[in-house]
Design a protein around this motif. Structure first.
Motif, PDB file in Angstrom:
ATOM      1  N   UNK A   2      51.401 107.162  70.143  1.00 53.09           N
ATOM      2  CA  UNK A   2      50.398 106.160  70.474  1.00 53.09           C
ATOM      3  C   UNK A   2      49.349 106.090  69.368  1.00 53.09           C
ATOM      4  N   UNK A   3      49.276 107.139  68.577  1.00 55.07           N
ATOM      5  CA  UNK A   3      48.305 107.182  67.478  1.00 55.07           C
ATOM      6  C   UNK A   3      48.899 106.694  66.155  1.00 55.07           C
ATOM      7  N   UNK A   4      50.013 106.002  66.225  1.00 56.78           N
ATOM      8  CA  UNK A   4      50.595 105.424  65.014  1.00 56.78           C
ATOM      9  C   UNK A   4      49.802 104.153  64.695  1.00 56.78           C
ATOM     10  N   UNK A   5      48.669 104.343  64.022  1.00 58.97           N
ATOM     11  CA  UNK A   5      47.695 103.262  63.808  1.00 58.97           C
ATOM     12  C   UNK A   5      47.261 103.188  62.357  1.00 58.97           C
ATOM     13  N   UNK A   6      46.997 101.961  61.929  1.00 62.25           N
ATOM     14  CA  UNK A   6      46.302 101.696  60.665  1.00 62.25           C
ATOM     15  C   UNK A   6      44.915 101.189  61.038  1.00 62.25           C
ATOM     16  N   UNK A   7      43.894 101.982  60.742  1.00 56.72           N
ATOM     17  CA  UNK A   7      42.511 101.647  61.104  1.00 56.72           C
ATOM     18  C   UNK A   7      41.719 101.337  59.834  1.00 56.72           C
ATOM     19  N   UNK A   8      41.098 100.157  59.841  1.00 54.43           N
ATOM     20  CA  UNK A   8      40.207  99.772  58.744  1.00 54.43           C
ATOM     21  C   UNK A   8      38.794  99.656  59.309  1.00 54.43           C
ATOM     22  N   UNK A   9      37.880 100.405  58.721  1.00 59.87           N
ATOM     23  CA  UNK A   9      36.476 100.382  59.141  1.00 59.87           C
ATOM     24  C   UNK A   9      35.715  99.450  58.196  1.00 59.87           C
ATOM     25  N   UNK A  10      35.116  98.417  58.790  1.00 61.43           N
ATOM     26  CA  UNK A  10      34.336  97.427  58.029  1.00 61.43           C
ATOM     27  C   UNK A  10      32.870  97.803  58.218  1.00 61.43           C
ATOM     28  N   UNK A  11      32.277  98.368  57.168  1.00 63.76           N
ATOM     29  CA  UNK A  11      30.972  99.018  57.258  1.00 63.76           C
ATOM     30  C   UNK A  11      29.889  98.162  56.586  1.00 63.76           C
ATOM     31  N   UNK A  12      28.868  97.776  57.382  1.00 67.03           N
ATOM     32  CA  UNK A  12      27.732  96.998  56.857  1.00 67.03           C
ATOM     33  C   UNK A  12      26.871  97.934  56.013  1.00 67.03           C
ATOM     34  N   UNK A  13      26.766  97.619  54.692  1.00 62.68           N
ATOM     35  CA  UNK A  13      25.954  98.440  53.797  1.00 62.68           C
ATOM     36  C   UNK A  13      24.780  97.681  53.216  1.00 62.68           C
ATOM     37  N   UNK A  14      24.364  96.604  53.929  1.00 62.45           N
ATOM     38  CA  UNK A  14      23.250  95.780  53.424  1.00 62.45           C
ATOM     39  C   UNK A  14      21.941  96.563  53.471  1.00 62.45           C
ATOM     40  N   UNK A  15      20.898  95.952  52.890  1.00 63.59           N
ATOM     41  CA  UNK A  15      19.619  96.643  52.734  1.00 63.59           C
ATOM     42  C   UNK A  15      18.949  96.966  54.058  1.00 63.59           C
ATOM     43  N   UNK A  16      19.317  96.229  55.116  1.00 61.94           N
ATOM     44  CA  UNK A  16      18.638  96.421  56.408  1.00 61.94           C
ATOM     45  C   UNK A  16      19.078  97.695  57.123  1.00 61.94           C
ATOM     46  N   UNK A  17      20.179  98.287  56.718  1.00 63.27           N
ATOM     47  CA  UNK A  17      20.659  99.528  57.329  1.00 63.27           C
ATOM     48  C   UNK A  17      19.781 100.676  56.857  1.00 63.27           C
ATOM     49  N   UNK A  18      19.209 101.407  57.854  1.00 64.85           N
ATOM     50  CA  UNK A  18      18.326 102.511  57.465  1.00 64.85           C
ATOM     51  C   UNK A  18      18.174 103.471  58.657  1.00 64.85           C
ATOM     52  N   UNK A  19      18.232 104.764  58.457  1.00 68.30           N
ATOM     53  CA  UNK A  19      18.601 105.459  57.207  1.00 68.30           C
ATOM     54  C   UNK A  19      20.125 105.518  57.069  1.00 68.30           C
ATOM     55  N   UNK A  27      37.361  98.215  62.953  1.00 66.69           N
ATOM     56  CA  UNK A  27      36.066  98.578  63.531  1.00 66.69           C
ATOM     57  C   UNK A  27      34.977  97.986  62.653  1.00 66.69           C
ATOM     58  N   UNK A  28      34.205  97.079  63.236  1.00 62.16           N
ATOM     59  CA  UNK A  28      33.149  96.398  62.496  1.00 62.16           C
ATOM     60  C   UNK A  28      31.802  96.966  62.944  1.00 62.16           C
TER      61      UNK A  28
END
Length: 900
Positions: free
Chosen positions: A158-175, A265-266
């Protein structure tokens, strides 16, 4: 034909010091291979030929490899009667390609099947955080190296998965470190490895950067280390639609695997600057079957007091339906750690149930729990399939055959799914009268009473259940062992045996084996059952079943049944002998759990008989079979009549008559010499030395025919001869046979006499023209030692004459004072040989018979007798025949008469 079945314990033997004879199994010269009780050495045994040698394969399913309990198989040489050790195959080190294994509690060696040059056994492999015991069977080559591995129940986890994490790295992310910690924590929840999960990361703001690709790192440690190196890229804009598009069109192609479930995962903290493109980006992702998880970080909104409603609506649009499973929101970046566990559980089904949430499929199948060779491959039982209702699978040279779950619904209804039936606990096959192959499988826990199904299985996966046999007692484990038997060897199955080893009777788990006859219409008719009715204890008869070739020469194959708990867990083995296409009994022994596994296909010691392998706790035993003998004794002579006139031998310096003799016994197993007859039996015969001697040298002893047989290795042969008073009556010869050594060599059939007598009447040749009749012409001449009166021409004048033959009416003179007279007699035969000749002697009352002497040397003996000592009449029998023209009583008979 009606069948009746009765269990009679006819023969019992023991492997304890007080060994006893056990019919045709040699328990005094058995061969034992010892192993560890803790590792369950002896759980399975299998006779096997490989590399031109004979071996005993012994399963040891609790054996350890390093610190892990993997199980293993031992090989024990059978071509050496001396004490030798078994060697471990170290199969626990074997691995599957592209499968993440956890080699602990694998139970390798739990099942063994010889092909005869392949064997199979069970292990398990890891899938996610659960141990998915799908089961694996490995074929081992003749040099005991792995040649091929089959795993028909093996599914992608069931864990046969391809996972892509789409990570927001814009200036508003803190810390940033809070986001990075979340990333590391969630990566620890993924089961990264071959055949399981692989992860890629993209970071976006105004632009998109591939931090690392799918499959670039193959372990959790490697991926986490890479995540620690990701720094915030920044950006004045949050272009979420662009990030999703790049992830969909590029990231999933960089190391993505066909068939893997796609998960995106966004993670973002604000509304996108390219929101008009979101509809297209999300729609394309749905069409590519990408499951979208969306996480809204509200830190920016909360810090500035901005209403996040529009932002949350956008994030929910990105998340796949339903929102409650795929949408998350956190108050700020530091709260991301609070959703790690929830996100991980939603992404993965940690308990191993199917992605549809409808329960287990083949994840816990344990394929190979039982195995059976069929015409086109290997039939495997999978007791853990479909929530432990069980299933049957088949591996062929064209691939695996997995019947769909609905194939079993009629006999295993869905409403009983919580009653794990364990279908596949045992598997087998049978051949119908039409020559077609059918399969059988046992489900000992079905409805708590057990069930056996008879079915067909096509290589397309189409399974059709034809018949079902039901157990009668709760907890008896009906169907845990199966065996189909072709008793008479005509290629068709005669009976199907179904074991219920935990059958409860009179307060004990004695066990029971049901016997079903297979009709020409392929119906199964219960004919009876085999039980151990005279054992008041837990026996578990039927824990192991095996068919062995014909052992007692009656043309029918035999059945061997294990009862490993008998005699306070010492165990026993029973042998039942096939007769008239049914089963009748036989055997026991004395190691702990002796009889938990059985196998007998090889003639190990080269005597033409298959020997039996028996598994016990910490031991495997080879019991040598012994030939079963049914003796038919016979004597023939050449010539067929004794010719006493032909002195063709010398014995003790004297010429005597000899007879050629052939004595033999017909056996059903090899003994001294043997030839194979057209019906397959083996005739063992013995030839005696070619001459038997008729000894007549001692007249004082009854005549005896000496048959000098010499020493025989498997028979004792004795001859007795009935006393014969003369040559007119035949010699009666008896041949007695029996076993010389009761501990070695073949044994007598217990239904056969322990000794056998053959009687032959050996007549004499009479030497006459007529075979049955002789016509003698006997003339008796006699005279005395007295002077006779002689008359002259003048009858009135008498004178004394010399001694003359006694004639009728003659007058003899007895001198005064004479006390003894002698009568001389001479017997002639001017006709054919005379037998049963006798001379009668009568005297006057004034004479008393004194003695009788045979003149000179003669082969004739005379025996005289009277009713009393003073009688005036004597009857004398002559023992030897009088030959034509030649026979006479020496030169005469001297008869001494006493004058009173």
């Amino acid at each position: 034909m009606d069948y009746y079945y009765h269990l009679l314990l006819l023969w019992t033997c023991s492997l304890l010091p007080d060994l006893q004879l056990c019919f045709n199994f040699d328990t005094k010269n058995f061969k034992i291979f010892a192993g560890s009780k803790e590792t369950q050495f002896g759980y399975t045994v299998q006779q096997h030929e490989a590399g031109g040698r004979q071996w005993l394969l012994v399963g040891s399913p609790f054996e350890s490899t390093g610190k892990q309990q993997t199980g293993d198989v031992y090989r024990c040489p059978l071509d050496n009667r001396n004490s030798v050790n078994c060697s471990r195959l170290n199969l626990g080190k074997l691995s599957l390609d592209n499968v993440s294994e956890r080699k602990d509690k694998m139970r390798l060696g739990m099942t063994l099947t010889s092909n005869p040059k392949d064997n199979s056994f069970l292990w398990s492999h890891e899938c996610g955080s659960s141990l998915y015991s799908t089961g694996i069977c490995s074929r081992v080559s003749r040099n005991f190296r792995l040649s091929h591995t089959i795993a028909p129940a093996l599914q992608r986890c069931e864990t046969f998965m391809d996972i892509v994490i789409v990570l927001d790295g814009s200036n508003s992310i803190y810390p940033w470190y809070e986001v990075q910690d979340f990333l590391i924590n969630i990566l620890h929840k993924f089961y990264i490895g071959p055949g399981q999960t692989q992860v890629g990361v993209v970071q976006y703001g105004s632009t998109v950067v591939h931090e690392f690709s799918l499959g670039e790192y193959e372990t959790v440690e490697e991926v986490v280390e890479a995540a620690r190196s990701i720094h915030q890229r920044g950006g004045e804009e949050t272009r979420t639609a662009l990030g999703i598009n790049v992830a969909r069109s590029e990231a999933f192609k960089r190391g993505g695997r066909p068939g893997a479930q796609k998960v995106m995962i966004v993670i973002t903290d604000g509304e996108s600057h390219d929101s008009p493109q979101l509809v297209q980006a999300v729609g394309d992702s749905e069409r590519d079957n990408i499951t979208m998880y969306a996480i809204a970080v509200l830190g920016y909104y909360n810090r500035r007091g901005i209403n996040p409603e529009a932002f949350l609506k956008e994030i929910k649009f990105i998340a796949s339906d339903p929102d409650e499973k795929h949408f998350f929101n956190v108050t700020d970046e530091s709260a991301l750690k609070d959703i790690v566990d929830a996100l991980g559980e939603r992404i993965f089904t940690l308990e191993g149930t199917s992605s549809q949430g409808r329960g287990f499929g083949l994840q816990m199948a344990q394929a190979g729990f039982s195995s059976h060779l069929v015409k086109d491959g290997i039939l495997l039982g999978a007791v853990g399939a479909y929530d432990w209702n069980g299933a049957v699978l088949k591996e062929t040279k064209h691939g695996k055959v997995v019947p769909p779950k609905f194939s079993y619904k009629d006999e295993f209804p869905e409403e009983l799914k919580n009653h794990g039936a364990y279908l596949g606990y045992s598997v087998g096959s049978l051949v119908s009268s039409r020559g077609s192959q059918l399969y059988v499988a046992g489900a000992p826990r079905f409805n708590h009473t057990g069930k056996v199904i008879v079915f067909t299985l096509k290589n397309t996966g189409n399974l059709t259940i034809l018949h079902a046999l039901l157990g009668e007692q709760i907890g008896s484990y009906f169907g845990s062992e199966l065996l189909s038997m072709d008793i008479d060897g005509d290629g068709q199955t005669d009976i199907l045996l179904v074991a219920a080893p935990m059958y409860y009777s009179q307060g004990w788990e004695r066990g029971k084996v049901y016997i079903y006859s297979v009709t020409p219409q392929t119906r199964f008719v219960l004919q009876g059952a085999l039980e151990v009715s005279d054992r008041s204890q837990n026996s578990r008869l039927g824990s192991a079943l095996a068919q062995i070739p014909d052992m007692n020469g009656d043309g029918f194959r035999e059945l061997v049944i294990g009862a490993p708990l008998e005699d306070d867990h010492q165990g026993a083995v029973y042998v039942f002998y096939g007769q008239d296409k049914t089963i009748q009994p036989g055997f026991s022994a004395g190691l702990q759990y002796f009889g938990q596994s059985l196998h007998g296909v090889l003639d190990i010691n080269g005597d033409g008989l298959v020997d039996l392998a028996v598994g016990a706790l910490g031991a495997a035993v080879i019991i040598w079979s012994r030939g079963v003998v049914r003796i038919q004794a016979k004597l023939t002579f050449e010539p067929e009549k004794v010719n006493i006139f032909n002195k063709d031998c010398r014995r003790g310096g004297k010429e005597v008559t000899c007879i050629s003799v052939l004595g033999y016994v017909i056996l059903l197993s090899p003994c001294i010499h043997h030839t194979t007859t057209t019906d397959g039996n083996i005739n063992c015969f013995m030839r005696f030395p070619p001459r038997a001697v008729l000894d007549e040298s001692d007249r004082q002893q009854p005549r005896t025919l000496f048959l000098q047989t010499g020493s025989q290795s498997c028979q004792r042969l004795g001859f007795s001869v009935q006393e014969t008073p003369d040559y007119g009556r035949p010699i009666v010869v008896f041949l007695e046979t029996g076993m010389q050594n009761l501990d070695e060599g073949p044994v007598l059939d217990p239904d056969w006499p322990s000794t056998l007598r053959a009687e032959v009447r050996l007549p004499f040749w009479n030497g006459c023209e007529q075979e049955d009749t002789c016509v003698p012409d006997l003339i008796l001449h006699s005279q005395t030692d007295l002077m006779n009166f002689c008359s002259s021409r003048d009858r009135a004048a008498w004178s004394l004459c010399s001694h003359q033959e006694v004639s009728l009416g003659s007058v003899s003179v007895v001198e005064t004072g004479r006390r003894r007279m002698v009568v001389y007699a001479r017997l002639e035969n001017q006709g054919e040989n005379a037998y049963g000749t006798s001379i009668d002697i009568s005297t006057s009352t004034n004479l008393v018979f004194s003695s009788l002497i045979v003149k000179d040397q003669s082969d004739i003996q005379i025996e005289c007798f009277a009713e009393d000592r003073l009688a005036s009449q004597r009857f004398c029998n002559l023992s030897a025949p009088f030959l034509k023209s030649l026979s006479q009583v020496g030169g005469g008979i001297f008869t001494s008469l006493l004058i009173t």
